[in-house]
Design a protein around this motif. Structure first.
Motif, PDB file in Angstrom:
ATOM      1  N   VAL A   1       0.838  -1.192   0.000  1.00 22.96           N
ATOM      2  CA  VAL A   1       0.000   0.000   0.000  1.00 22.96           C
ATOM      3  C   VAL A   1       0.881   1.253   0.000  1.00 22.96           C
ATOM      4  CG1 VAL A   1      -1.648   1.356   1.362  1.00 22.96           C
ATOM      5  CG2 VAL A   1      -1.994  -1.099   1.078  1.00 22.96           C
ATOM      6  N   TYR A   2       1.929   1.227   0.804  1.00 29.58           N
ATOM      7  CA  TYR A   2       2.848   2.370   0.869  1.00 29.58           C
ATOM      8  C   TYR A   2       3.514   2.604  -0.488  1.00 29.58           C
ATOM      9  CZ  TYR A   2       6.816   5.287   2.147  1.00 29.58           C
ATOM     10  OH  TYR A   2       7.742   6.295   2.197  1.00 29.58           O
ATOM     11  N   GLU A   3       3.955   1.536  -1.140  1.00 28.05           N
ATOM     12  CA  GLU A   3       4.579   1.683  -2.457  1.00 28.05           C
ATOM     13  C   GLU A   3       3.573   2.222  -3.479  1.00 28.05           C
ATOM     14  OE1 GLU A   3       7.766   1.347  -3.284  1.00 28.05           O
ATOM     15  OE2 GLU A   3       8.159   0.988  -1.138  1.00 28.05           O
ATOM     16  N   THR A   4       2.315   1.807  -3.354  1.00 28.11           N
ATOM     17  CA  THR A   4       1.271   2.314  -4.249  1.00 28.11           C
ATOM     18  C   THR A   4       1.061   3.813  -4.043  1.00 28.11           C
ATOM     19  OG1 THR A   4       0.169   0.152  -4.166  1.00 28.11           O
ATOM     20  CG2 THR A   4      -1.126   1.998  -4.992  1.00 28.11           C
ATOM     21  N   ILE A   5       1.099   4.263  -2.796  1.00 27.35           N
ATOM     22  CA  ILE A   5       0.980   5.690  -2.494  1.00 27.35           C
ATOM     23  C   ILE A   5       2.153   6.457  -3.093  1.00 27.35           C
ATOM     24  CG2 ILE A   5       1.074   7.384  -0.613  1.00 27.35           C
ATOM     25  CD1 ILE A   5      -0.525   5.396   1.092  1.00 27.35           C
ATOM     26  N   LYS A   6       3.354   5.906  -2.988  1.00 24.83           N
ATOM     27  CA  LYS A   6       4.541   6.571  -3.529  1.00 24.83           C
ATOM     28  C   LYS A   6       4.413   6.805  -5.037  1.00 24.83           C
ATOM     29  CE  LYS A   6       8.628   5.148  -2.461  1.00 24.83           C
ATOM     30  NZ  LYS A   6       9.776   4.249  -2.145  1.00 24.83           N
ATOM     31  N   ALA A   7       3.750   5.871  -5.720  1.00 25.82           N
ATOM     32  CA  ALA A   7       3.636   5.977  -7.177  1.00 25.82           C
ATOM     33  C   ALA A   7       2.506   6.907  -7.607  1.00 25.82           C
ATOM     34  CB  ALA A   7       3.417   4.587  -7.772  1.00 25.82           C
ATOM     35  N   ALA A   8       1.677   7.352  -6.677  1.00 20.99           N
ATOM     36  CA  ALA A   8       0.540   8.223  -7.000  1.00 20.99           C
ATOM     37  C   ALA A   8       0.896   9.680  -6.724  1.00 20.99           C
ATOM     38  CB  ALA A   8      -0.677   7.814  -6.175  1.00 20.99           C
ATOM     39  N   ARG A   9       0.088  10.572  -7.298  1.00 17.70           N
ATOM     40  CA  ARG A   9       0.262  11.996  -7.000  1.00 17.70           C
ATOM     41  C   ARG A   9      -0.308  12.307  -5.612  1.00 17.70           C
ATOM     42  NH1 ARG A   9      -1.980  13.833 -11.294  1.00 17.70           N
ATOM     43  NH2 ARG A   9      -4.011  14.476 -10.467  1.00 17.70           N
ATOM     44  N   THR A  10      -1.567  11.953  -5.410  1.00 13.13           N
ATOM     45  CA  THR A  10      -2.224  12.097  -4.104  1.00 13.13           C
ATOM     46  C   THR A  10      -3.225  10.964  -3.958  1.00 13.13           C
ATOM     47  OG1 THR A  10      -2.061  14.505  -4.287  1.00 13.13           O
ATOM     48  CG2 THR A  10      -3.499  13.631  -2.566  1.00 13.13           C
TER      49      THR A  10
ATOM     50  N   TRP B   1       3.089   5.360   8.646  1.00 14.36           N
ATOM     51  CA  TRP B   1       4.187   6.178   9.148  1.00 14.36           C
ATOM     52  C   TRP B   1       5.383   5.324   9.556  1.00 14.36           C
ATOM     53  CZ3 TRP B   1       6.015  10.781   8.721  1.00 14.36           C
ATOM     54  CH2 TRP B   1       5.165  11.824   8.347  1.00 14.36           C
ATOM     55  N   ARG B   2       5.109   4.117  10.025  1.00 13.20           N
ATOM     56  CA  ARG B   2       6.224   3.207  10.361  1.00 13.20           C
ATOM     57  C   ARG B   2       7.032   2.873   9.116  1.00 13.20           C
ATOM     58  NH1 ARG B   2       6.937  -2.130  10.183  1.00 13.20           N
ATOM     59  NH2 ARG B   2       4.777  -2.500   9.506  1.00 13.20           N
ATOM     60  N   LEU B   3       6.355   2.788   7.971  1.00 15.28           N
ATOM     61  CA  LEU B   3       7.015   2.443   6.714  1.00 15.28           C
ATOM     62  C   LEU B   3       7.521   3.675   5.955  1.00 15.28           C
ATOM     63  CD1 LEU B   3       4.289  -0.096   5.532  1.00 15.28           C
ATOM     64  CD2 LEU B   3       6.612  -0.711   6.221  1.00 15.28           C
ATOM     65  N   ASN B   4       7.233   4.867   6.455  1.00 15.99           N
ATOM     66  CA  ASN B   4       7.441   6.100   5.699  1.00 15.99           C
ATOM     67  C   ASN B   4       8.897   6.576   5.742  1.00 15.99           C
ATOM     68  OD1 ASN B   4       6.957   8.370   4.190  1.00 15.99           O
ATOM     69  ND2 ASN B   4       5.718   9.419   5.739  1.00 15.99           N
ATOM     70  N   ASP B   5       9.800   5.807   5.141  1.00 15.23           N
ATOM     71  CA  ASP B   5      11.207   6.192   5.097  1.00 15.23           C
ATOM     72  C   ASP B   5      11.431   7.416   4.223  1.00 15.23           C
ATOM     73  OD1 ASP B   5      11.813   4.049   6.721  1.00 15.23           O
ATOM     74  OD2 ASP B   5      12.214   2.689   5.045  1.00 15.23           O
ATOM     75  N   ASP B   6      10.500   7.675   3.309  1.00 14.21           N
ATOM     76  CA  ASP B   6      10.640   8.827   2.408  1.00 14.21           C
ATOM     77  C   ASP B   6      10.049  10.103   3.008  1.00 14.21           C
ATOM     78  OD1 ASP B   6      11.494   7.364  -0.288  1.00 14.21           O
ATOM     79  OD2 ASP B   6       9.899   6.190   0.657  1.00 14.21           O
ATOM     80  N   ASN B   7       9.515   9.981   4.223  1.00 15.50           N
ATOM     81  CA  ASN B   7       8.948  11.135   4.921  1.00 15.50           C
ATOM     82  C   ASN B   7       7.882  11.846   4.081  1.00 15.50           C
ATOM     83  OD1 ASN B   7       8.813  12.616   7.308  1.00 15.50           O
ATOM     84  ND2 ASN B   7      10.124  14.236   6.494  1.00 15.50           N
ATOM     85  N   LEU B   8       6.993  11.048   3.472  1.00 15.68           N
ATOM     86  CA  LEU B   8       5.903  11.610   2.692  1.00 15.68           C
ATOM     87  C   LEU B   8       4.901  12.293   3.627  1.00 15.68           C
ATOM     88  CD1 LEU B   8       5.131   8.613   0.282  1.00 15.68           C
ATOM     89  CD2 LEU B   8       6.634  10.567  -0.130  1.00 15.68           C
ATOM     90  N   PRO B   9       4.303  13.397   3.202  1.00 11.34           N
ATOM     91  CA  PRO B   9       3.274  14.049   4.029  1.00 11.34           C
ATOM     92  C   PRO B   9       1.964  13.242   3.989  1.00 11.34           C
ATOM     93  CG  PRO B   9       3.560  15.247   1.981  1.00 11.34           C
ATOM     94  CD  PRO B   9       4.600  14.176   1.974  1.00 11.34           C
TER      95      PRO B   9
END
Length: 813
Positions: free
Chosen positions: A249-258, A277-285
């Motif tokens: 799911v996190y990787e899917t979010i990374k590939a999307a705009r929002t 947030w535990r997986l959020n190594d890229d510090n995405l908002p």
């Protein structure tokens, strides 16, 4: 595409220029809505998300107000917009101000919700805007004002957005009564309904108005792109968090705009937010949005989304409807959506444009949910929507409305009856039932009429009914609305006399489980519980790495009847299994080999023994509410049969009963006879806490019990004590009391889902297949895993995993 010649007569030049400057053309359904407005008819517009549906609802009003020119005379409300969500009303206000500002229209647009400040409310009362955007509860409060008739006498139009989400509920009953009231104030009023997902337009149109049957259908947009996420970690046997797939799911979010990440409960929202947030190594908002957060925090998240500053929001149904954020290009549904209409609404939040496909990813949390997700995808592809069944107006809601009318102005009994029966849910209300409601509001009913505090309406010498006094009117206005939620405490940081910053709200019962010093998870942060002061739970920030997590139930959506049938059909059709993951197919084949599969119209019942327990499991796939009721009634019959039932468990797909003695020799046709909905149901209801719970909710709605009072607010224990005391009194001395009848209807319809259970029992009559097994089946494993959640204190996670693995090995060996 050029604007048609006809539009030059229909649409003023400044509006044509505004459309042209944006490169837009007036859509056919927008043009038709203007024509309907000029004809003065009520209309339901059903148009897909992104097709300019909301603008179509407002265009006639904007044109009318623009032609009127600046307001020189007395200020009067022209258009009232009603939304089921506060967030949607605020969002539509922002979007509507754009054309008003860009065309320089002399129009005042404002919103009014429960979050609106008192000063602004008072100003809106004294100086109404041209267009006011609000909620059903605020309309009910308007109707209880003195001077409501004068305030609304020049109202020209009411626009009800997302009408499908309102009409089939008690909120719909209250709104329908409010519309009937507005029509009495302004006879030439037009009513407009808007929706993208109406399963039966004719029925919804009848609810909207008794004048005509005008329906406008918008052109279908691009079909959505739906996919079911197939995790590399395989689909779990049980569960509801989808934790196994959160990395994907996190990787899917990374590939999307929002992305909007939808879940079904507030607990799931908190859990998913923490996992991301535990997986959020890229510090995405990434942000969180649900109904228990403070209004300030919800507005902040909405503003950041509007500015395109967030990559994802984890949210509940608070963002289901109508929110238009252009940057959203992906919707993720964590766990099964529980209905095709709900899924369509959520999908529509992505790519909010008619000519572009919305993209959504469904993430099933278990194997049964995988079947349901696939069924939902196929239902959406066929545009097969589900909806609420027809309903009769609730009399506790009617009692609240009658009280509001009496607070506004004196009324004549016959005239108000004629007005009320114009509201579709109350069209068949008898005069006797009407008199009973008014008698209840004025005296409390036969057993309570000697108590002075239940006398709220009085009949004057002029024959008109009116509120008893201003104090009674003030208390009614403080308690308007039909949304009855669990009593909550404000979560605050320390401060003198409640001045600490408010973090949000949570149910009072949750804090009863905590001791000072315990840590818990809320609003995406860890807090230390310090104690309760009045209606505030005082907290401080905590660095605890293993907090307790609020176990909120929130809204547990029952599996829709339509999806239930599709799931049963899918299981009985092996050709359909090719669309499912390999491990789910293996599970289905193993179930078929070891036991059998539920058919589309029959009921599979399994019996087996494990350890010292004897189990009965059946698979109706009719939803948690119907299954829970069925399990309770079956348990009563099993007790009479002498098998010694110990307990039961029900989920959306199946139910399980375990007993001290074997059950494989029972007469199952007799066990599941439809007559269990007679004496068995009545006897159980008489003993059940659910009746007291339903009575409390009806008493709060009808105004017999007040939660909010001038100067203070009752806590849940005080409300429950008052309700239980009155309930016991009425059962002994006035068993035919109005609210006892209302509570019984509510329990049957909402808490027990008796209608669906009756349909189930009729469907399976003579069609019960019994499999007497030597050991548990693969389908039974998820239920036994759920039973295992209630472990004894001290049971380790490793022991729980070993126990679950043993269940799977036993079923699949």
């Amino acid at each position: 595409m050029n604007i048609r010649e006809h539009d030059h007569d229909l649409i003023p030049p400044r509006f044509r220029d505004w459309f042209a400057e944006r490169g837009w053309a007036v859509r056919a359904h927008q043009r038709e809505m203007i024509e309907k407005a000029k004809a003065g008819v009520d209309v339901l517009l059903v148009a897909p998300t992104g097709g300019g549906k909301t603008l179509a609802g407002f265009l006639p009003s904007l044109i009318d107000l623009a032609e009127r020119g600046p307001r020189n005379g007395p200020k009067a409300l022209h258009t009232l917009y009603i939304s089921p969500l506060k967030a949607l009303a605020v969002d539509v206000e922002r979007n509507l101000l754009t054309p008003v500002r860009e065309m320089g229209l002399p129009i005042v647009v404002e919103s009014r919700t429960g979050d609106t400040g008192q000063a602004r409310r008072q100003r809106q009362k004294n100086l109404p805007p041209d267009i006011l955007l609000t909620t059903p509860e605020q309309l009910a409060l308007f109707c209880a004002w003195e001077g409501a008739r004068d305030y609304f006498e020049n109202l020209r139009c009411v626009v009800i957005d997302e009408i499908h989400a309102i009409h089939g509920s008690k909120r719909g009953d209250l709104l329908s009564l409010g519309l009937a009231r507005l029509r009495s104030f302004s006879p030439n009023l037009r009513c407009v309904g808007l929706s993208a997902t109406v399963d039966d337009p004719a029925r919804v149109r009848r609810w909207l108005s008794d004048r005509g049957n005008d329906i406008v259908l918008g052109r279908a947009g691009a079909p959505p792109q739906l996919e079911v996420l197939l995790s590399e970690n395989r689909v779990p046997w049980a569960g509801h968090t989808a934790q196994h797939a959160m990395a994907e799911v996190y990787e899917t979010i990374k590939a999307a705009r929002t992305a909007l990440v939808f879940v079904n409960t507030r607990w799931q929202a908190e859990f998913a937010f923490q996992e991301l947030w535990r997986l959020n190594d890229d510090n995405l908002p990434i942000a969180l949005h649900h109904g228990s957060l403070s209004a300030e925090q919800r507005r902040r998240v909405e503003a950041m989304m509007g500015r395109g500053e967030l990559r994802a929001v984890v949210c509940t149904s608070t963002l289901d409807l109508g929110i238009d954020w252009g940057a959203v290009d992906l919707v993720i549904q964590l766990a099964a959506p529980k209905g095709s209409s709900r899924l369509v609404q959520r999908i529509g939040r992505a790519n909010h444009r008619l000519d572009e496909s919305s993209r959504a990813v469904l993430v099933p949390a278990s194997r049964f949910e995988m079947l349901e997700c696939q069924a939902a995808v196929e239902a959406v592809a066929e545009n097969a929507l589900d909806g609420d069944p027809p309903r009769t107006g609730a009399r506790d809601v009617l009692a609240q409305h009658v009280m509001g009318c009496g607070c506004s102005e004196p009324f004549d009994l016959e005239a108000l009856y004629a007005e009320v029966t114009r509201a579709a849910p109350y069209a068949d209300l008898s005069w006797e039932a009407w008199e009973q409601v008014v008698d209840f509001v004025s005296t409390g009913g036969y057993a309570l009429k000697t108590y002075d505090r239940f006398r709220r309406l009085i009949r004057g010498q002029d024959g008109l009914w009116r509120v008893r006094n201003e104090e009674t009117a003030r208390r009614h206005r403080m308690n308007v609305g039909v949304i009855v939620t669990a009593q909550t405490l404000n979560i605050r940081l320390p401060g003198r006399r409640g001045s600490g910053r408010m973090i949000g709200q949570a149910e009072e019962w949750y804090f009863e489980q905590l001791s000072p010093g315990d840590s818990f998870l809320f609003a995406g942060q860890v807090w230390r519980f310090e104690g309760v002061e009045g209606t505030d739970a005082i907290v401080t920030r905590s660095n605890d790495t293993e907090p307790k997590v609020p176990s909120w139930g929130g809204s547990k959506f029952p599996l829709s009847t339509y999806l239930a049938k599709r799931v049963r059909r899918m299981m009985s059709d092996e050709a359909a299994w090719s669309r499912l993951p390999r491990d789910v197919c293996e599970w289905l084949f193993a179930q078929k080999d070891h036991s059998s599969l539920p058919g589309e119209d029959d009921l599979l019942v399994e019996t087996f023994t494990r350890g010292k327990r004897h189990f009965l499991v059946c698979y109706p796939f009719e939803g948690r509410l119907a299954h829970t009721t069925l399990a309770m009634l079956v348990t009563r019959r099993l007790d009479r049969a002498g098998v010694g039932p110990i307990g039961y468990l029900a989920n959306d797909y199946a139910l399980c009963v375990w007993a001290m003695r074997p059950m494989d020799g029972l007469d199952f046709d007799a066990l599941f006879q439809q007559d269990m909905l007679g004496d068995d149901l009545e006897a159980w209801l008489d003993e059940s806490f659910m009746m007291k719970r339903a009575f409390k909710e009806c008493a709060l709605i009808a105004g017999l019990i007040e939660r909010r009072m001038p100067g203070h607010e009752k806590n849940s224990r005080q409300v429950t004590f008052s309700a239980d005391l009155i309930y016991d009194t009425l059962r002994r001395h006035d068993p035919g009391h109005l609210l006892l009848s209302c509570a019984r209807e509510d329990a049957a319809r909402g808490l027990l889902d008796v209608a669906r259970l009756g349909e189930l029992l009729a469907r399976i009559s003579g069609r019960i297949r019994v499999e007497r097994l030597a050991r548990l089946s693969p389908f039974a494993v998820p239920l036994l895993m759920e039973i295992g959640k209630e472990r004894a204190p001290g049971t380790s996670a490793a022991d729980m995993m070993l126990e679950d693995a043993a269940l799977i090995d036993e079923a699949m060996s």
